[in-house]
Design a protein around this motif. Structure first.
Motif: not given
Ligand SMILES: Cc1ncc(COP(=O)(O)O)c(C=O)c1O
Length: 462
Positions: A115-118, A230-234, A254-261, A278-288
């Motif tokens: 999910s992290l692309g940028r 709730y649409g907040s970035l993790f 350790h907890w199998g998480l998938e951060p957005d950032v 800072c690694l971002f989900r692609t769509d988050v970075f590209d929105a900026v």
């Protein structure tokens, strides 16, 4: 033309370091070092060791607050830096690009969830947090930021606004609007904040560095699920826990998480060069960065610089090639095996906890010597922990730290290159130190009280 020699300069000023630092940089820090007897003249470092001007060797269990995962002055990282210098790489063209930043970005993305692309490179952890806040708010079109009480994310004003330690934060008010903290581990409190659907990001350390507090079971997974609902970035802050510190490359594994950032820094530069990311989900970075006009939306003159990128590439290589992540997991187990029994053995030891080579011991009021303990706590909460840190340093030549403001916790973040023998040496020195400290002998009490009272700040008129 005259030659410049660093060696000559250092030789000329040998012995003046502390005075010079006090005169030009921070006299209170030097005063503090002198008060607790940490005023050594440091001249060299290698791996997990520091050497003072008298040639004495110290075991570094503090690891520069976690920036020396591959060891101090790692020769392979140094070789990469020398190679980069010899190659005369282009450095920052600014209106143009060299190869190294994208190569390091690729290596980071290869090691993190799909999910992290940028990648946004920075020069510090706090600057990575600033990037997370700034881009996260713009990408979501929301302004609020939620973080955790007791959390720590850095000292710049944005990061500080997210910090959950009032003693670090409140003197510097007013901070940024729209920030709030929830109790660590409390999913209901987080739900109550996020459900307004005004929160851009929830910023969380997987293990809180301040005090080394571990998440209650299910907390981080639950927090991620709430963010999704709730649409907040993790946004996971791995500035301290990253690069093998906890026995996985990143603690979220350790907890199998998938951060957005995801924010990282400290050890990425191999202990040589300040580098964060800072690694971002692609769509988050590209929105900026969403148009030509916005192609310069955020940046920092020196980041990414070629030496930082070279250090980062070499550091990742060394972590893999020398199996340091696995080593961290293995030695962390050994350390716990050796130190967990201290809870049974010493009344004053309340808890011993750790994951990989992030380890902590917490003290609490013992049933004997209550009056002395309470006196210490009244003068300065957390003073007992200093009574362990100081003799570990002066008697055993082991560098450790108290893990946070007013906390009776000692935390260690040693280089991941330490050996079984180092773990044994630390465990036995700790045992011997506790043996004496728990009796709260008169000499120790008067040292502690003098140090605490002497360290009080005088009010300054400006
Ligand atoms: C979890 C965490 N985030 C951010 C930071 C800030 O990093 P830096 O000191 O590189 O600005 C730190 C520093 O200790 C940290 O532990």
């Amino acid at each position: 033309m005259t030659d410049f020699s660093l060696r000559t300069l250092l030789d000329e000023h040998a012995g003046e370091e502390l005075d010079l630092y006090a005169q030009t940089i921070n006299p209170q820090f030097v005063r503090m070092l002198r008060t607790i007897g940490f005023d050594r003249r440091w001249v060299r470092a290698e791996g997990a060791h520091l050497y003072d001007g008298k040639g004495r060797r110290y075991l570094d269990m503090l690891g520069g607050f976690g920036m020396y995962n591959v060891g101090r002055n790692n020769p392979r990282v140094r070789a990469a830096l020398v190679e980069a210098l010899e190659l005369e790489t282009p450095g920052k063209v600014q209106l143009g690009i060299g190869a190294l930043p994208a190569l390091l970005a690729e290596e980071l993305l290869r090691r993190t969830p799909e999910s992290l692309g940028r990648v946004l490179f920075t020069s510090s952890g706090a600057e990575a947090i600033e990037g997370a806040i700034k881009l996260g708010r713009t990408a979501t079109g929301r302004t609020r930021v939620v973080s955790c009480e007791r959390g720590f994310h850095g000292n710049t004003l944005g990061a500080l606004s997210a910090d959950g330690v009032p003693q670090f934060r409140d003197r510097f008010a007013p901070l940024l609007p729209g920030f709030s903290q929830v109790p660590w581990g409390d999913l209901d409190a987080l739900d109550a904040e996020l459900r307004s659907e005004e929160v851009a990001l929830f910023l969380v350390e997987p293990i809180q560095g301040h005090g080394a507090f571990f998440p209650p079971e299910g907390y981080l997974e639950g927090a991620q699920a709430l963010c999704r609902r709730y649409g907040s970035l993790f946004a996971v802050d791995e500035v301290q826990t990253g690069f093998g510190r906890t026995g996985k490359l990143f603690a979220y594994e350790h907890w199998g998480l998938e951060p957005d950032v995801l924010t990282v820094a400290k050890s990425l530069g191999g202990g040589y060069i300040p580098v964060g990311a800072c690694l971002f989900r692609t769509d988050v970075f590209d929105a900026v960065f969403d148009s030509l006009e916005h192609s310069f939306s955020h940046g920092s003159t020196f980041a990414p610089n070629d030496l930082g990128m070279a250090a980062g590439l070499a550091t990742l290589h060394v972590l893999d090639d020398e199996g340091l992540v696995e080593r961290s997991a293995r030695l962390g187990e050994l350390l716990l095996e050796r130190t967990r029994p201290l809870v049974e053995r010493f009344d004053v030891v309340q808890d011993v906890r750790g994951l990989g080579l992030m380890w902590a011991i917490e003290f609490g009021e013992p049933s004997a010597k209550r009056t002395s303990w309470r006196l210490l706590e009244r003068v300065q909460p957390g003073l007992f922990a200093q009574l362990v840190v100081v003799p570990l340093f002066s008697d055993h030549r082991i560098l450790t730290q108290v893990a946070g403001h007013n906390l009776n916790v000692i935390k260690i973040l040693p280089p991941l290159t330490i050996s079984e023998q180092h773990v044994e040496a630390f465990a036995s020195a700790l045992e011997q130190t506790l043996e004496r400290a728990q009796k709260l002998p008169r000499a120790m009490m008067s040292f502690a009280l003098k140090a605490a009272r002497g360290g009080r700040r005088r009010a300054v008129r400006v």
